[in-house]
Design a protein around this motif. Structure first.
Motif, mmCIF file in Angstrom:
data_model
loop_
_atom_site.group_PDB
_atom_site.id
_atom_site.type_symbol
_atom_site.label_atom_id
_atom_site.label_comp_id
_atom_site.label_asym_id
_atom_site.label_seq_id
_atom_site.Cartn_x
_atom_site.Cartn_y
_atom_site.Cartn_z
ATOM 1 N N VAL A 80 0.931 -1.212 0.071
ATOM 2 C CA VAL A 80 0.009 -0.007 -0.079
ATOM 3 C C VAL A 80 0.995 1.272 0.057
ATOM 4 O O VAL A 80 1.522 1.469 0.744
ATOM 5 C CB VAL A 80 -1.060 0.126 1.370
ATOM 6 N N GLU A 81 0.442 2.032 -1.086
ATOM 7 C CA GLU A 81 1.379 3.569 -0.881
ATOM 8 C C GLU A 81 0.314 4.383 -1.293
ATOM 9 O O GLU A 81 -0.346 4.585 -2.510
ATOM 10 C CB GLU A 81 2.593 3.336 -2.033
ATOM 11 N N GLY A 82 -0.144 5.442 -0.480
ATOM 12 C CA GLY A 82 -0.832 6.562 -0.577
ATOM 13 C C GLY A 82 -2.188 5.951 -1.112
ATOM 14 O O GLY A 82 -2.845 5.228 -0.368
ATOM 15 N N GLU A 83 -2.820 6.217 -2.297
ATOM 16 C CA GLU A 83 -4.281 5.891 -2.671
ATOM 17 C C GLU A 83 -3.973 4.504 -3.404
ATOM 18 O O GLU A 83 -4.990 4.152 -3.976
ATOM 19 C CB GLU A 83 -4.884 6.867 -3.427
ATOM 20 N N LEU A 84 -2.918 3.837 -3.579
ATOM 21 C CA LEU A 84 -2.716 2.737 -4.505
ATOM 22 C C LEU A 84 -2.550 1.415 -3.283
ATOM 23 O O LEU A 84 -1.736 1.722 -2.379
ATOM 24 C CB LEU A 84 -1.396 2.764 -5.329
ATOM 25 N N ALA A 85 -3.096 0.323 -3.735
ATOM 26 C CA ALA A 85 -3.029 -0.947 -3.088
ATOM 27 C C ALA A 85 -2.555 -2.060 -4.242
ATOM 28 O O ALA A 85 -3.439 -2.028 -5.150
ATOM 29 C CB ALA A 85 -4.077 -1.393 -2.388
ATOM 30 N N TYR A 86 -1.719 -2.722 -3.836
ATOM 31 C CA TYR A 86 -1.493 -4.116 -4.773
ATOM 32 C C TYR A 86 -1.570 -5.227 -3.922
ATOM 33 O O TYR A 86 -0.688 -5.377 -2.879
ATOM 34 C CB TYR A 86 -0.097 -3.830 -5.455
ATOM 35 N N ILE A 87 -2.034 -6.349 -4.456
ATOM 36 C CA ILE A 87 -1.958 -7.783 -3.734
ATOM 37 C C ILE A 87 -1.522 -8.610 -4.790
ATOM 38 O O ILE A 87 -2.033 -8.753 -6.165
ATOM 39 C CB ILE A 87 -3.112 -8.101 -3.244
ATOM 40 N N LEU A 88 -0.677 -9.673 -4.696
ATOM 41 C CA LEU A 88 -0.576 -10.757 -5.366
ATOM 42 C C LEU A 88 -0.776 -11.967 -4.627
ATOM 43 O O LEU A 88 -0.536 -12.200 -3.437
ATOM 44 C CB LEU A 88 1.096 -10.896 -5.571
ATOM 45 N N TRP A 89 -1.508 -13.171 -5.345
ATOM 46 C CA TRP A 89 -2.132 -14.089 -4.748
ATOM 47 C C TRP A 89 -2.246 -15.259 -5.415
ATOM 48 O O TRP A 89 -1.933 -15.100 -6.830
ATOM 49 C CB TRP A 89 -3.306 -13.719 -3.946
ATOM 50 N N THR A 90 -2.404 -16.571 -4.800
ATOM 51 C CA THR A 90 -2.606 -17.783 -5.588
ATOM 52 C C THR A 90 -3.785 -18.261 -4.561
ATOM 53 O O THR A 90 -4.290 -17.958 -3.736
ATOM 54 C CB THR A 90 -1.136 -18.558 -5.231
ATOM 55 N N ALA A 91 -4.598 -19.244 -5.314
ATOM 56 C CA ALA A 91 -5.713 -19.995 -4.869
ATOM 57 C C ALA A 91 -5.983 -21.176 -5.495
ATOM 58 O O ALA A 91 -5.484 -21.549 -6.416
ATOM 59 C CB ALA A 91 -6.758 -18.907 -4.853
ATOM 60 N N GLU A 92 -6.700 -22.065 -4.828
ATOM 61 C CA GLU A 92 -7.200 -23.488 -5.316
ATOM 62 C C GLU A 92 -8.630 -23.595 -4.807
ATOM 63 O O GLU A 92 -9.098 -23.191 -3.940
ATOM 64 C CB GLU A 92 -6.375 -24.459 -4.623
ATOM 65 N N THR A 93 -9.586 -23.775 -5.933
ATOM 66 C CA THR A 93 -10.734 -24.040 -5.817
ATOM 67 C C THR A 93 -11.251 -25.573 -6.261
ATOM 68 O O THR A 93 -10.152 -26.167 -6.856
ATOM 69 C CB THR A 93 -11.632 -22.886 -6.502
ATOM 70 N N ALA A 94 -12.170 -25.815 -6.353
ATOM 71 C CA ALA A 94 -12.596 -27.183 -6.837
ATOM 72 C C ALA A 94 -12.589 -27.322 -8.182
ATOM 73 O O ALA A 94 -12.176 -28.316 -8.828
ATOM 74 C CB ALA A 94 -14.054 -27.865 -6.485
ATOM 75 N N ASP A 95 -12.554 -26.005 -8.861
ATOM 76 C CA ASP A 95 -12.658 -26.048 -10.381
ATOM 77 C C ASP A 95 -11.363 -25.422 -10.966
ATOM 78 O O ASP A 95 -10.955 -25.799 -12.125
ATOM 79 C CB ASP A 95 -13.853 -25.129 -10.759
ATOM 80 N N ASN A 96 -10.685 -24.589 -10.464
ATOM 81 C CA ASN A 96 -9.401 -24.035 -10.805
ATOM 82 C C ASN A 96 -8.236 -23.886 -9.877
ATOM 83 O O ASN A 96 -8.438 -23.646 -8.821
ATOM 84 C CB ASN A 96 -9.849 -22.588 -11.421
ATOM 85 N N SER A 97 -7.021 -23.761 -10.493
ATOM 86 C CA SER A 97 -5.997 -23.295 -9.713
ATOM 87 C C SER A 97 -5.782 -21.812 -10.168
ATOM 88 O O SER A 97 -5.288 -21.633 -11.556
ATOM 89 C CB SER A 97 -4.696 -24.340 -10.081
ATOM 90 N N TYR A 98 -5.291 -21.116 -9.301
ATOM 91 C CA TYR A 98 -5.097 -19.754 -9.513
ATOM 92 C C TYR A 98 -3.507 -19.520 -9.398
ATOM 93 O O TYR A 98 -3.358 -19.286 -8.221
ATOM 94 C CB TYR A 98 -5.792 -18.806 -8.601
ATOM 95 N N GLU A 99 -2.553 -19.680 -10.334
ATOM 96 C CA GLU A 99 -1.358 -20.057 -10.461
ATOM 97 C C GLU A 99 -0.794 -18.844 -9.985
ATOM 98 O O GLU A 99 0.370 -18.506 -9.213
ATOM 99 C CB GLU A 99 -0.629 -20.614 -11.549
ATOM 100 N N LEU A 100 -1.211 -17.688 -10.475
ATOM 101 C CA LEU A 100 -0.764 -16.214 -10.351
ATOM 102 C C LEU A 100 -1.819 -15.253 -10.404
ATOM 103 O O LEU A 100 -2.664 -15.319 -11.498
ATOM 104 C CB LEU A 100 0.520 -15.952 -11.049
ATOM 105 N N ALA A 101 -2.236 -14.316 -9.445
ATOM 106 C CA ALA A 101 -3.110 -13.422 -9.537
ATOM 107 C C ALA A 101 -2.876 -11.985 -8.886
ATOM 108 O O ALA A 101 -2.092 -12.105 -7.918
ATOM 109 C CB ALA A 101 -4.778 -13.876 -8.908
ATOM 110 N N THR A 102 -2.963 -10.944 -9.453
ATOM 111 C CA THR A 102 -2.859 -9.677 -9.207
ATOM 112 C C THR A 102 -4.103 -8.839 -9.223
ATOM 113 O O THR A 102 -5.034 -8.953 -9.995
ATOM 114 C CB THR A 102 -1.673 -9.001 -9.910
#
Length: 125
Positions: A80-102
């Motif tokens: 987080v910097e000022g009014e900007l926010a950034y996240i990098l994440w991964t996830a697993e669901t029954a249907d999909n693998s989120y290998e890289l998400a931003t």
């Protein structure tokens, strides 16, 4: 008798991001959408969504997917910097693998006014 002015504290960018992530973790559609300004823009692959009502179907689909048993979400980076926010994440669901998400968010006056989202999603089927 004293008159006290009511002080309204505007949530910081970090506060808005944390509330947004909490609403997502709780699968709270109304909480997620309440974080957006009425004229907010969300950029996703192939679309530009304007306002919470146009974002609703996308958010409903994500909530339905992450509500299935066995879903997991892992926050890899939060900046987080000022009014900007950034996240990098991964996830697993029954249907999909989120290998890289931003997600990158712009927050003003306690509301998300702009966001971009992209992910490398691999179907499990």
């Amino acid at each position: 008798m004293s008159l006290q002015a009511e002080v309204t504290t505007i949530p910081s960018t970090g506060d808005v991001l944390d509330r947004h992530l909490k609403s997502f973790a709780e699968l709270d559609l109304d909480g997620i959408l309440a974080d957006y300004a009425s004229d907010a823009v969300l950029f996703v692959r192939g679309a530009q969504l304007q306002g919470p009502d146009s974002m609703r179907p996308l958010c409903q689909g994500l909530i339905a997917e992450f509500a299935k048993p066995g879903a997991s979400f892992s926050l890899q980076q939060r900046s987080v910097e000022g009014e900007l926010a950034y996240i990098l994440w991964t996830a697993e669901t029954a249907d999909n693998s989120y290998e890289l998400a931003t997600d990158t968010l712009v927050v003003r006056n306690g509301k998300i006014v702009g966001q971009s989202f992209t992910a490398r999603v691999m179907p499990k089927r």
